[in-house]
Design an enzyme around this catalytic site. Structure first.
Site, PDB file in Angstrom:
ATOM      1  CE  LYS A 111      -6.608  -8.340  36.098  1.00  0.00           C
ATOM      2  NZ  LYS A 111      -7.705  -8.869  35.249  1.00  0.00           N
ATOM      3  CE  LYS A 191      -4.944  -0.359  30.586  1.00  0.00           C
ATOM      4  NZ  LYS A 191      -5.517  -1.561  30.076  1.00  0.00           N
ATOM      5  CE  LYS A 194     -12.648   4.453  41.341  1.00  0.00           C
ATOM      6  NZ  LYS A 194     -13.742   3.612  41.816  1.00  0.00           N
TER       7      LYS A 194
END
Ligand code: TRP
Length: 326
Positions: A111, A191, A194
């Site tokens: 992230k 994966k 959104k």
């Protein structure tokens, strides 16, 4: 009955990866466990988001979870921020969590790389809040996808550290592995997510489903229709199994293998089967959404039940810590 806890982020777009990979399983777990399902809005604050959209996202996600079969008569369904004890326990657990363990988390590094302008401390302590979610309810089972295994391992480590320092307080939560379905995104690469933009939403209307599946990744070695395909390495063929009967899936795979059917045929069949499978969910979710007061009622009841358990746990935790009672 053992207690199961799991959480889902209101990141705006409940997709087939969430459904097939997690929520379908949650629905089944309700038969055998005391289930607690939490919409983890505080976790969602660690990534870029639009404040004006958050409450609507929570309402929408709740309607979708209810449509999928999460049953508030049997399970506790609630919103994380409605039970302030989550953040209180997270702070306390942070004091027994080694900083090094947090900075080594794969998801923290991923992230941080994806959003280098927003490497906030919440992103680092994300797994501590997750541990607090689980321990607050003394859950012993946590259904996890493989991307959350490392977080659960850390939650177990935090549990051991707390118990060793302050006395046996929490049971060590165990992962609950199910026939792992990790649904890749429509690009067939990463994966479904959104934020990556490769997802197919439960709420997508038929024309959007047709368009998205039309552009989905297929067997790259199959250049022309006459080339025999490899269903086992084709994303579209892989998805067929979730939406078509075993017979139809076998027939579609055989058509691919023998080059009697092209990728376009395969995609058309998948899209139509998906549209049929998702239609009832979309309708039920729309019914719930037409009554936001009922959704609030469900979440209100869930939070009330959760708060009673959470308050009891925290009273014991404060005692264990030796804090002066107010
Ligand atoms: N981190 C989980 C995810 O993104 C969501 C989550 C938050 C969770 N708290 C949890 C999952 C506790 C299981 C248990 O998927």
């Amino acid at each position: 009955m053992e207690t199961v806890f799991s959480g889902i982020q209101p990141s705006g777009g409940f997709h087939i990866g969430n459904w097939l990979g997690a929520v379908q399983n949650w629905v089944k777990l309700q038969d055998d466990y005391r289930c607690i399902f939490c919409i983890v809005d505080l976790h969602a604050l660690t990534q870029h988001y639009e404040p004006a959209e958050m409450s609507e996202r929570v309402i929408t996600l709740t309607s979708e979870l209810l449509a999928c079969g999460i049953d508030p008569a049997r399970s506790i369904l609630f919103v994380q921020s409605h039970v302030p004890e989550h953040t209180e326990l997270a702070w306390i657990l942070a004091t027994v969590t080694p900083h090094g363990d947090l900075s080594r988390m794969t998801q923290f590094k991923d992230k941080s790389e994806r959003a280098p302008d927003n490497i906030n401390a919440g992103l680092l302590t994300y797994p501590v809040l997750m541990a607090a979610d689980i321990l607050l309810y003394k859950a012993t089972r946590v259904p996890v996808g493989d991307d959350q295994v490392q977080h659960l391992e850390l939650a177990r480590e935090i549990t051991r550290k707390f118990n060793a320092r302050f006395g046996e307080t929490f049971p060590e939560p165990q992962p609950l592995f199910t026939k792992a379905t990790r649904i890749l995104g429509l690009d067939g690469k990463t994966k479904m997510s959104k934020s990556v933009g490769n997802s197919l939403l439960i709420a997508d209307p038929p024309e959007v489903i047709r368009k998205k599946i039309g552009n989905a990744f297929t067997d790259p070695t199959r250049v022309r229709k006459v080339d025999p395909g490899h269903p086992e390495s084709c994303y579209v063929c892989g998805l067929q199994g979730y939406f078509a009967s075993p017979e139809e899936t076998a027939r579609l795979h055989e058509g691919c293998r023998s080059a009697t059917a092209g990728c376009v045929d395969s995609k058309r069949a998948l899209a139509e089967n998906m549209i049929n499978a998702l239609a009832p969910l979309r309708e039920k979710a729309a019914e719930w959404k037409a009554h936001p007061d009922k959704i609030r009622q469900v979440l209100g009841d869930g939070a009330q039940t959760a708060r009673v358990i959470a308050a009891d746990t925290m009273a014991r935790v404060r005692e264990r810590l030796g804090l002066l009672a107010p």
